[in-house]
Write an enzyme that holds these catalytic residues in place. Sequence first.
Site, PDB file in Angstrom:
ATOM      1  N   SER A 162      21.876   3.504  12.833  1.00 37.48           N
ATOM      2  CA  SER A 162      20.903   4.217  13.684  1.00 37.48           C
ATOM      3  C   SER A 162      20.917   3.208  14.866  1.00 37.48           C
ATOM      4  O   SER A 162      20.827   3.659  16.274  1.00 37.48           O
ATOM      5  CB  SER A 162      19.642   4.654  13.434  1.00 37.48           C
ATOM      6  OG  SER A 162      18.890   3.288  12.879  1.00 37.48           O
ATOM      7  N   HIS A 165      10.186   5.591  15.064  1.00 41.04           N
ATOM      8  CA  HIS A 165      11.703   5.468  14.927  1.00 41.04           C
ATOM      9  C   HIS A 165      12.212   5.878  16.309  1.00 41.04           C
ATOM     10  O   HIS A 165      13.030   4.939  17.096  1.00 41.04           O
ATOM     11  CB  HIS A 165      12.207   6.269  14.119  1.00 41.04           C
ATOM     12  CG  HIS A 165      13.623   6.097  13.716  1.00 41.04           C
ATOM     13  ND1 HIS A 165      14.746   6.797  14.545  1.00 41.04           N
ATOM     14  CD2 HIS A 165      14.507   5.270  13.137  1.00 41.04           C
ATOM     15  CE1 HIS A 165      15.633   6.592  14.240  1.00 41.04           C
ATOM     16  NE2 HIS A 165      15.591   5.557  13.310  1.00 41.04           N
ATOM     17  N   ASP A 186      14.830  12.586  18.269  1.00 42.09           N
ATOM     18  CA  ASP A 186      14.116  11.888  17.272  1.00 42.09           C
ATOM     19  C   ASP A 186      12.809  12.197  16.889  1.00 42.09           C
ATOM     20  O   ASP A 186      12.493  12.974  16.909  1.00 42.09           O
ATOM     21  CB  ASP A 186      14.375  10.404  17.719  1.00 42.09           C
ATOM     22  CG  ASP A 186      14.715   9.590  16.492  1.00 42.09           C
ATOM     23  OD1 ASP A 186      13.713   9.290  15.589  1.00 42.09           O
ATOM     24  OD2 ASP A 186      15.786   8.747  16.557  1.00 42.09           O
TER      25      ASP A 186
END
Length: 540
Positions: A349, A157, A125
């Site tokens: 996600s 994120h 990520d």
Amino acid sequence: MKRILTISLFFVLLTAVFSAIPSHSPTTQSIVVQAANSQVAGELAQKYGGQIQAELPIINAVSVKLPSHQAAALAGEDQVVAIYEDGQVKVAGNAPEMDAPEVIGAAAVWAAGYRGQGIGVAVVDTGIAPMNWNRQRIIARYDALDNGSHKPDPHGHGTMMASLIGNDHTDSNGTIGVAPAVNLVDVRVLDEEGKGAYSDILEGLNWILQNKDVYNIRVVNLSLVGGIDSPYWADPINQAVEALWAAGVVVVAAAGNDGPGAMSIAVPGNDPFVITVGAYTDNFTPANEGDDYITPFSGAGPTETGFVKPDVVAPGAHMVAMTKAGTTWAHSHREARIRGEYYQIAGTSSATAVTSGVVALMLQANPAMTPNQAKYALMAAARPASYADGSLAWSIFQQGAGRVDAATAVLNPPAGEANANMIPGQLYVGPATFQDGVFVIVGEDGQPMSDAAGYSWTGGYSWTGGYSWTGGYSWTGGYSWTGSTDWQEWQDGDVWQSGYSWTGGYSWTGGYSWTGGYSWTGGYSWTGGYSWTGLADYNN
């Protein structure tokens, strides 16, 4: 026939779409060159003036910067398997707070003593920021960015995904993370704007393959999605995740946020081997499953090669996660802040991160589990949404085997093997096809299976029939692909029926037909290659 493919990835967290990706220099371009092995690929690239950026032995490739005028000549080399133009990654995702551990039954697992101790989960990520809840639990970091920020996660994120997987702090509803004692491995592949090159993703996955035993990396979380311009086996990210799967690492990938229509599963969730996760919401009533529903954004199957996806669904709406207040994501989503470093998020996600936490608990309790055994147990333990008469409330192409059930999957895992008779790296097609205006499950002869007739689906959001999930045939594996692996130009009248009447390229009828190039006619618009045109925001 060699393919030159344009590739771009996206987060599946539903945040605002950022500015357009800048174009490459007109004189040089970044590409991924694939050959018999990475050494041969590098030698061929250098022959044409290429500068090697990274070796990617996980898919027998290298990433290089090459003079643009030399790309065609390099592609013509007999030893070149494929050339992929190295696109960039782009952010999507936000919305409103679901206590995932409560909804999926994690408390019973914790009571039995399983909290993920000793299991390494790699989060591929934007990075993982050091916070009080993850102190001394980020056991390794790898940064695939050559010129990235010095901050561990300037975007935010990756930290939120890690929080959903393993945060041991609590909010008003209880512990945030599903596996609150898991070890985290930070594999940073995206920059402070949430963008990064495809080759960086491959570099990160390659590092995981090389270091999985050092850090006991048993799970890889991929809360990323890309568009589809080829069968799953021709995509380099899918090739890489299959290499990890074959090496004993469970890969958990997002279904994507381009639902609710059919055939909206994205890369790498379209790969039949990995665990693909869609999202549902408890509708703010965690004790009442009767009003749960699939989130409108959750990607639905079948895949481009006829596999039933997603495999399972997990909580993915009004989730609570933690990240640094000074990150790019937090600045762009001030309305999502609950208090302090707590934020509300949504997307497949998030559902993927929840499921990665469950798999970590499964592997702690059952350390000898293979990826195929873990996938089978997770699916067979799942609870399908159904009516009182046993018929499905949601299509199998929306929910797969159903809602993740941590207690059963960890404490009483059903024994069996997913991906039956399938070998990573081989080519397969699934049992789903589009016939007479509906998607159906078919046998090897291409005819609808009598015991799966109720699984037909028109591709809409509503669902009116079907049998309850019994762990049957359509999830046990696929059929070997015997057709050509080169994609011909689509002609009017060509009809896609999984692998059974595949006459060339991607062609569907009844709303799933291609019109010219790479654009759908029935509401499934894209721009071509691997690039999404944007993701719809979800607000609850």
